[in-house]
Design a protein around this motif. Sequence first.
Motif, PDB file in Angstrom:
ATOM      1  N   SER A 141       0.724  -1.138   0.081  1.00  0.00           N
ATOM      2  CA  SER A 141       0.193   0.157  -0.140  1.00  0.00           C
ATOM      3  C   SER A 141       1.074   1.034   0.047  1.00  0.00           C
ATOM      4  O   SER A 141       1.850   1.127   0.201  1.00  0.00           O
ATOM      5  CB  SER A 141      -0.893   0.049   1.379  1.00  0.00           C
ATOM      6  OG  SER A 141       0.307  -0.377   2.415  1.00  0.00           O
ATOM      7  N   GLY A 142       0.293   2.378  -0.146  1.00  0.00           N
ATOM      8  CA  GLY A 142       0.900   3.575   0.160  1.00  0.00           C
ATOM      9  C   GLY A 142       1.248   4.168  -0.580  1.00  0.00           C
ATOM     10  O   GLY A 142       2.610   3.921  -1.008  1.00  0.00           O
ATOM     11  N   GLY A 143       0.789   4.872  -2.061  1.00  0.00           N
ATOM     12  CA  GLY A 143       1.155   6.054  -3.671  1.00  0.00           C
ATOM     13  C   GLY A 143       1.849   4.789  -4.480  1.00  0.00           C
ATOM     14  O   GLY A 143       1.988   3.976  -4.782  1.00  0.00           O
ATOM     15  N   SER A 144       2.049   5.433  -5.447  1.00  0.00           N
ATOM     16  CA  SER A 144       2.149   4.559  -6.258  1.00  0.00           C
ATOM     17  C   SER A 144       3.428   5.154  -7.147  1.00  0.00           C
ATOM     18  O   SER A 144       4.422   4.865  -8.353  1.00  0.00           O
ATOM     19  CB  SER A 144       1.098   5.454  -7.632  1.00  0.00           C
ATOM     20  OG  SER A 144       1.802   7.040  -7.997  1.00  0.00           O
ATOM     21  N   GLU A 145       4.761   6.394  -6.016  1.00  0.00           N
ATOM     22  CA  GLU A 145       5.974   6.500  -6.664  1.00  0.00           C
ATOM     23  C   GLU A 145       6.891   5.447  -6.509  1.00  0.00           C
ATOM     24  O   GLU A 145       6.774   5.203  -5.028  1.00  0.00           O
ATOM     25  CB  GLU A 145       6.604   7.865  -6.352  1.00  0.00           C
ATOM     26  CG  GLU A 145       4.804   8.628  -7.089  1.00  0.00           C
ATOM     27  CD  GLU A 145       6.094   9.062  -8.745  1.00  0.00           C
ATOM     28  OE1 GLU A 145       6.827   8.848  -8.925  1.00  0.00           O
ATOM     29  OE2 GLU A 145       5.055   8.320  -9.688  1.00  0.00           O
ATOM     30  N   THR A 146       7.980   5.597  -7.057  1.00  0.00           N
ATOM     31  CA  THR A 146       8.773   5.483  -5.759  1.00  0.00           C
ATOM     32  C   THR A 146       9.522   5.531  -4.879  1.00  0.00           C
ATOM     33  O   THR A 146      10.358   6.615  -4.999  1.00  0.00           O
ATOM     34  CB  THR A 146       9.882   4.530  -6.597  1.00  0.00           C
ATOM     35  OG1 THR A 146       9.622   3.589  -7.655  1.00  0.00           O
ATOM     36  CG2 THR A 146      11.288   3.695  -5.833  1.00  0.00           C
ATOM     37  N   ARG A 147      10.208   6.015  -3.575  1.00  0.00           N
ATOM     38  CA  ARG A 147      10.352   5.606  -2.787  1.00  0.00           C
ATOM     39  C   ARG A 147      11.849   5.517  -1.593  1.00  0.00           C
ATOM     40  O   ARG A 147      11.715   4.330  -1.478  1.00  0.00           O
ATOM     41  CB  ARG A 147       9.582   6.545  -1.615  1.00  0.00           C
ATOM     42  CG  ARG A 147       8.994   7.990  -2.290  1.00  0.00           C
ATOM     43  CD  ARG A 147       7.817   8.025  -1.395  1.00  0.00           C
ATOM     44  NE  ARG A 147       6.256   6.504  -1.386  1.00  0.00           N
ATOM     45  CZ  ARG A 147       6.318   6.229  -0.097  1.00  0.00           C
ATOM     46  NH1 ARG A 147       7.365   6.195   0.631  1.00  0.00           N
ATOM     47  NH2 ARG A 147       5.444   4.871  -0.500  1.00  0.00           N
ATOM     48  N   PHE A 148      12.250   5.845  -1.303  1.00  0.00           N
ATOM     49  CA  PHE A 148      13.870   5.952  -0.472  1.00  0.00           C
ATOM     50  C   PHE A 148      12.972   5.901   1.175  1.00  0.00           C
ATOM     51  O   PHE A 148      12.386   7.182   1.774  1.00  0.00           O
ATOM     52  CB  PHE A 148      14.656   6.245  -0.747  1.00  0.00           C
ATOM     53  CG  PHE A 148      15.606   5.939   0.599  1.00  0.00           C
ATOM     54  CD1 PHE A 148      16.312   4.038   0.450  1.00  0.00           C
ATOM     55  CD2 PHE A 148      16.578   6.312   1.335  1.00  0.00           C
ATOM     56  CE1 PHE A 148      16.826   3.803   0.956  1.00  0.00           C
ATOM     57  CE2 PHE A 148      17.648   5.853   2.185  1.00  0.00           C
ATOM     58  CZ  PHE A 148      17.785   5.085   1.810  1.00  0.00           C
TER      59      PHE A 148
END
Lengths: 357, 186
Positions: free
Chosen positions: B2-9
């Motif tokens: 879950s949580g957002g569609s962008e790749t994050r660190f």
Amino acid sequence: MAAGGPAVTTVLHADRQQAVSCPRCGGVPDPAGGSGYLARCRSCGVLGRIHDPEGRQRLAVMAAITPEFAARSVEQDSGGSRIDVEGCELVFVPFWRVSSLIVGSVRGQRRRTRKSLERLPTDSGQSLYQWVERDDGTEDVDEDAERHHVAVVSACPLDELGVPTLDRYRQGAGRLGVRRPLDRLGEVVPFEASLRRRGTVLDPIVTAAQASEEADALVEQQERGFAGDLLPGARVDATVIARDRVLLFYPLYMVRFRRAGVPCDGIVDGVSGKVVSHSSPETSDASHDRRLVSLAGLLAGLFAGSLSRLALWSPPWISGAEAGGVRAGLLLLAAGVVAASWIGARQLPRLLGRSET
Amino acid sequence: VSGGSETRFLPLVCPDCGDDLAGRAGDVLAFCAPCETAWRCDREKLERWPAGRVTRPPDGQGAWLTLPVWVSGSLTLPAFPGRRPLSLAKILAREIAGLPAERGVCRPLPLGAQVPPEAVTAVAPLLAEQTAADRAPVLLALPVRVTKRHLLLPGTRQVLFPEDVHELQGLLALAAPHATPEPAAP
């Protein structure tokens, strides 16, 4: 800050690349600093997780065989006939591996059968014993259904090379070993850009969402299969409680070689060393030759049959005793046509310059 | 996930003490060993998660590890993927009920939680068990002794099988440096 390596960490998607940075200092996470999708920031040293909505991990399977072994496999697969290898290229082909943990319940009725050993008297007075299965009504079924389902979906289909495309319609991979469990694939490492120095890495053209759709279709089939041995009207309540999606780069060797002067291609599994496919123009030539020989044989047979009919069931104009020599000549001619066509069929490929393989 | 569609660190740092969290890339939880806390890490930001551990050691000698198990009301569900989660849920609900437990997790940490806690709600109707609807499922670290053929549970003759836990060897390797001395006796 760690020395070397790329100046920016990017995550490869089917349609784009995206840079990832540390939210604390803006530094560059180093995927080599942690396993899988864990990474450590090169600037502030913080350990973190690269959260990728398209998939948990990108993994690569290392080739377990050498190019020489791949070439030998192709040679053995082609019946031991001598081949001249012109090139052997290592290619990493992407596959989506979608694991789904399915749980549910199955309720319905199953046909019950009863097996019994029965004596059958024979006409000679002896007895034969055999198992006989008889219908014994139905029984209620209320069972748990649980399955760890793994769907493998080709992320870069290579039908033209003879590599099977895996999707909702096909999961049998033949000699391609990509469907084996991860712990039986040999050396599996997190995908890194340096893999491109080892071989040609094909980028995925099937997105994670499309792979999930294929996996959903396969899970539906699996759920229907839970009630496979039940009578119509059975009810299956199943749900996927966990799903894991991994992009797996699998090694294949593309071997280009010549056999009897004819250029051929072979695809070899880089882990097991088995030949996945073997394309050869010679094969199509041989098929063409067979068709040509068949057609010539058919025509020769028709001609010889007509001559024989004339000789054996003669029309009035050659039915007299004085035409006996003509009929004998026709019979001899028919036999000659048959013999000539048989010899011609044997010699035709050689006359056309094909090798006998 | 879950949580957002962008790749994050997402930095895996304990919000309480600043130490590195321990976990695996695909797990839904990461752990802070000094604070003995669990953190949900598959979302946009870290979220503290209730966790506890069974304090009774498994019988026998040899290698052992702790397996992550979701507990909510009378319902128990393995948090690790395996071949028969429903069957294990029934076995564990029966066998865990009387075991002594306390809050917090310690080494070896219950790594391998890939089944999200939301699955507890999904399987509750299948098991005809009541969940604690007003509380999130608790992650329980269950110590398990690993023999050649079986996984031994504490305080019972009931055994599990190696095939019941995917990635058992990997989890065992991660637990090995911390699996001595024996877990504390009650």
